[in-house]
Design an enzyme around this catalytic site. Sequence first.
Site, PDB file in Angstrom:
ATOM      1  N   HIS A  34       0.686  -1.308  -0.041  1.00  0.00           N
ATOM      2  CA  HIS A  34      -0.004  -0.145   0.070  1.00  0.00           C
ATOM      3  C   HIS A  34       0.948   1.283   0.141  1.00  0.00           C
ATOM      4  CE1 HIS A  34      -2.807   3.025   0.999  1.00  0.00           C
ATOM      5  NE2 HIS A  34      -2.281   3.255   2.425  1.00  0.00           N
ATOM      6  N   HIS A  60       3.248   7.668   5.581  1.00  0.00           N
ATOM      7  CA  HIS A  60       2.036   8.536   5.749  1.00  0.00           C
ATOM      8  C   HIS A  60       1.074   7.653   7.022  1.00  0.00           C
ATOM      9  CE1 HIS A  60      -0.003   5.780   2.828  1.00  0.00           C
ATOM     10  NE2 HIS A  60      -1.204   6.176   3.664  1.00  0.00           N
ATOM     11  N   ASP A  61       1.256   6.359   6.897  1.00  0.00           N
ATOM     12  CA  ASP A  61       0.594   5.683   8.025  1.00  0.00           C
ATOM     13  C   ASP A  61       1.407   5.317   9.263  1.00  0.00           C
ATOM     14  OD1 ASP A  61      -1.892   5.676   6.938  1.00  0.00           O
ATOM     15  OD2 ASP A  61      -1.432   3.892   5.779  1.00  0.00           O
ATOM     16  N   GLU A  64      -0.026   6.912  12.571  1.00  0.00           N
ATOM     17  CA  GLU A  64      -1.409   6.483  12.696  1.00  0.00           C
ATOM     18  C   GLU A  64      -1.424   4.854  13.149  1.00  0.00           C
ATOM     19  OE1 GLU A  64      -4.476   8.270  10.404  1.00  0.00           O
ATOM     20  OE2 GLU A  64      -5.380   6.245  10.398  1.00  0.00           O
ATOM     21  N   ASP A  65      -0.607   4.202  12.655  1.00  0.00           N
ATOM     22  CA  ASP A  65      -0.802   2.799  12.811  1.00  0.00           C
ATOM     23  C   ASP A  65       0.311   2.147  13.549  1.00  0.00           C
ATOM     24  OD1 ASP A  65      -2.922   2.844  11.185  1.00  0.00           O
ATOM     25  OD2 ASP A  65      -2.119   2.030   9.362  1.00  0.00           O
TER      26      ASP A  65
HETATM   27 ZN    ZN Z   1      -2.687   4.650   3.715  1.00  0.00          ZN
END
Ligand code: ZN
Length: 180
Positions: A34, A60-61, A64-65
């Site tokens: 991804h 980008h994640d 957040e992740d």
């Molecule tokens: Zn993403």
Amino acid sequence: MDSLTIVLKAAERAAHWHSAQRRKGAAQEPYINHLLEVARLVAEATDGRDPDLVIAALLHDAVEDQEVSRAAIALEFGEDVAALVMEVTDDKTLPKARRKRLQIEHAAAKSPRAAILKLADKTSNLTTLAVSPPANWDASRRLDYVQWARDVVAGLRVDSPFLLERFSDAADAAERAARG
Ligand code: ZN
């Protein structure tokens, strides 16, 4: 450091940080697939002229992740990259429904570069939804997700006909697949 080397360094970091994460789709692809797809879409949409935005796409994640800190990204990849990543990072202390509504409400306030990154992210997610939806998502949940993604993207101030067309194709494909 030259931009090719630092982009690859970001790809390597992303692969490491997300090494145990899989995509939600039934195919359970490694998450790095991804991140690479989003980075490639961003690179194409900007004709390779914005290495920091490509790096931000790879990372980008991460906040957040994987709970990587903003400071860690800023230290290694600079303030510009860290600020871009934070612009596309949801506040995970909020309930999911509220986070999803806020993405729609905040879309118009995103900077043009963050808007490109968000559009590439949504395009990648819809491409996967079309070919490998989560096993427990029925047609109506899939169609709701596509509509939500369309609502977010409608608010973005983004000047990339190339990427808007990729998004539109991915959204149409995801809807067709959901309707069978
Ligand atoms: Zn993403």
